[in-house]
Design an enzyme around this catalytic site. Structure first.
Site, PDB file in Angstrom:
ATOM      1  N   LYS A 121       0.812  -1.214   0.000  1.00  0.00           N
ATOM      2  CA  LYS A 121       0.000   0.000   0.000  1.00  0.00           C
ATOM      3  C   LYS A 121       0.845   1.263   0.000  1.00  0.00           C
ATOM      4  O   LYS A 121       0.430   2.282  -0.547  1.00  0.00           O
ATOM      5  CB  LYS A 121      -0.949   0.015   1.205  1.00  0.00           C
TER       6      LYS A 121
ATOM      7  N   LYS B   2     -10.678  -3.514  -4.246  1.00  0.00           N
ATOM      8  CA  LYS B   2     -11.500  -2.308  -4.323  1.00  0.00           C
ATOM      9  C   LYS B   2     -10.804  -1.210  -5.096  1.00  0.00           C
ATOM     10  O   LYS B   2     -11.445  -0.332  -5.659  1.00  0.00           O
ATOM     11  CB  LYS B   2     -11.754  -1.764  -2.912  1.00  0.00           C
TER      12      LYS B   2
ATOM     13  N   LYS C  92      -5.076 -10.181  -6.924  1.00  0.00           N
ATOM     14  CA  LYS C  92      -6.346 -10.409  -6.234  1.00  0.00           C
ATOM     15  C   LYS C  92      -7.376  -9.350  -6.642  1.00  0.00           C
ATOM     16  O   LYS C  92      -7.001  -8.226  -7.000  1.00  0.00           O
ATOM     17  CB  LYS C  92      -6.151 -10.474  -4.712  1.00  0.00           C
TER      18      LYS C  92
HETATM   19  P1  AMP Z   1     -11.076  -4.980   2.970  1.00  0.00           P
HETATM   20  O1  AMP Z   1     -11.824  -4.604   1.774  1.00  0.00           O
HETATM   21  O2  AMP Z   1      -9.615  -4.918   2.767  1.00  0.00           O
HETATM   22  O3  AMP Z   1     -11.534  -4.318   4.218  1.00  0.00           O
HETATM   23  O4  AMP Z   1     -11.403  -6.520   3.173  1.00  0.00           O
HETATM   24  C1  AMP Z   1     -12.550  -7.004   3.846  1.00  0.00           C
HETATM   25  C2  AMP Z   1     -12.536  -8.517   3.892  1.00  0.00           C
HETATM   26  O5  AMP Z   1     -12.622  -9.040   2.572  1.00  0.00           O
HETATM   27  C3  AMP Z   1     -11.253  -9.113   4.499  1.00  0.00           C
HETATM   28  O6  AMP Z   1     -11.587 -10.237   5.286  1.00  0.00           O
HETATM   29  C4  AMP Z   1     -10.454  -9.511   3.296  1.00  0.00           C
HETATM   30  O7  AMP Z   1      -9.568 -10.572   3.575  1.00  0.00           O
HETATM   31  C5  AMP Z   1     -11.562  -9.968   2.345  1.00  0.00           C
HETATM   32  N1  AMP Z   1     -11.125  -9.845   0.945  1.00  0.00           N
HETATM   33  C6  AMP Z   1     -10.732  -8.709   0.311  1.00  0.00           C
HETATM   34  N2  AMP Z   1     -10.390  -8.968  -0.976  1.00  0.00           N
HETATM   35  C7  AMP Z   1     -10.595 -10.315  -1.148  1.00  0.00           C
HETATM   36  C8  AMP Z   1     -10.430 -11.194  -2.266  1.00  0.00           C
HETATM   37  N3  AMP Z   1     -10.009 -10.746  -3.458  1.00  0.00           N
HETATM   38  N4  AMP Z   1     -10.719 -12.504  -2.082  1.00  0.00           N
HETATM   39  C9  AMP Z   1     -11.155 -12.966  -0.876  1.00  0.00           C
HETATM   40  N5  AMP Z   1     -11.328 -12.196   0.206  1.00  0.00           N
HETATM   41  C10 AMP Z   1     -11.058 -10.868   0.084  1.00  0.00           C
END
Ligand code: AMP
Ligand code: TRP
Length: 349
Positions: free
Chosen positions: A116, A211, A208
């Site tokens: 990041k 967002k 991956k």
């Molecule tokens: P975040 O958007 O970073 O707050 O992620 C929220 C949740 O979504 C966390 O548990 C991440 O590990 C999960 N997550 C985010 N991106 C992915 C992805 N591409 N595949 C699976 N889980 C994800």
């Protein structure tokens, strides 16, 4: 509150574009965990969000949107505790204490910070560097035993365990004097797995789904309508080979592997089962089937999200109620932590 043996905690950042990876890797698992004999807490981590600059008005909207997504996906705000982090001051308080437990060397190994912060590390916020310590505080303020997350959070959960362990050791005598025989903080279990623990970009099977990817075609957003979902799947990158009939045949075919994993996760079966049905099929057959499946699972959630998102008063009432119940758990825990550390605190009336 009823006394449960298990306490489940997880968080999602309100940073926009909730996608299929967030849903399958995290939010859907949160819903499943409600079936256990456990108190579940699901937190919109707005304090984590501002480790990268957020437009204030947009942030407020995104906090409501993530809350709406939790509810639309099936999290019951009566049974579970749904709240936003900044309303419960114990997260920040415990994070400071953990800042004095965690070691620089541990944080220097965190790969998410490196990703990041990018090349200009000198210009990253201190909050971005400290992000995993706040995450440990989120979890341990409730002495949570289980944390469902996607694969990308594995290293942060290992750090959480290291912090709990070091606190328990550093303050062993003070903890024992208060009759906590196995240490004060639990060594939290990560719950990671299933076919969608790591959903990949639709444009590049080695990255991956995220967002922040500039290409909207790389992800399926929870707010996408049926046509958009179908179109994104139709345009998803693939290779020219038909689907294999065995798992081994997906090796070195990251895009095919990802789409098969998505089908498996959305229909709640294994990758093997999917290949039993689609082995030998061309993508021209498989993609429309996947698109229909995705639309049938996601459209109801998107509809409910839209309905809830417009009801600001209801969403804010859920968050206010949730943060009150969350604080009722975290506050007494923090009182004990302050006693353990040796602070003099104002007695509660
Ligand atoms: P975040 O958007 O970073 O707050 O992620 C929220 C949740 O979504 C966390 O548990 C991440 O590990 C999960 N997550 C985010 N991106 C992915 C992805 N591409 N595949 C699976 N889980 C994800
Ligand atoms: N870091 C997590 C993510 O980006 C979000 C998060 C913050 C979290 N605090 C948490 C997840 C506590 C689980 C438990 O996905």
């Amino acid at each position: 509150m009823a006394a449960f043996k298990e306490l489940v905690f997880s968080g999602v950042q309100p940073t926009g574009n909730l996608h299929l990876g967030n849903y399958l890797g995290a939010i859907r698992r949160f819903v499943e965990m409600q079936g256990r004999e456990a108190q579940c807490l699901y937190c919109v981590v707005d304090m984590h969000a501002i480790t990268l600059w957020q437009d204030p008005e947009a942030l407020r909207g995104q906090i409501r949107e993530v809350t709406a997504a939790f509810l639309a996906a099936g999290i019951d705000p009566k049974r579970s505790i749904v709240f936003n982090q900044s309303q419960v001051p114990q997260h920040a308080e415990l994070a400071w204490i953990f800042n004095c437990v965690a070691r620089l060397g541990w944080l220097n190994r965190m790969t998410q910070f490196k990703d990041k912060a990018g090349k200009d590390r000198e210009n990253a916020s201190i909050g971005l560097y400290d992000y995993p310590v706040l995450m440990a505080a989120d979890i341990l303020a409730y002495r949570a035993t289980h944390v469902p997350v996607g694969e990308d959070q594995k290293q942060h959960l290992e750090l959480t365990r290291d912090i709990a362990q070091k606190f328990n050791t550093d303050f062993a005598q003070s903890i024992a004097a208060r009759e906590y025989d196995d240490g004060f903080f639990p060594i939290t279990e990560p719950i990671i797995g299933g076919p969608a623990a790591r959903v990949m970009s639709l444009r590049d099977g080695t990255k991956k789904m995220s967002k922040s990817d500039p290409s909207d075609n790389s992800r399926i957003n929870l707010t996408d309508d049926a046509d958009t979902i179908a179109q994104k799947i139709r345009r998803a990158k693939t290779d020219p080979e038909p689907l294999p009939s065995e798992i081994a045949g997906l090796k070195e075919r990251p895009e095919a592997d990802n789409l098969v994993g998505l089908y498996a996760a959305l229909s709640d079966v294994s990758r093997e089962d999917v290949l039993r049905d689609f082995g030998g099929a061309q993508f021209s057959t498989f993609k429309p089937a996947l698109a229909d499946l995705a639309v049938s699972k996601l459209a109801p959630i998107a509809g409910e999200m839209r309905r809830l998102s417009s009801d600001t008063a209801y969403i804010e009432a859920v968050l206010a109620d949730g943060s009150e119940r969350a604080e009722a758990i975290a506050r007494p825990n923090l009182d004990i932590v302050k006693d353990i550390v040796g602070f003099v605190r104002r007695p509660r009336g």
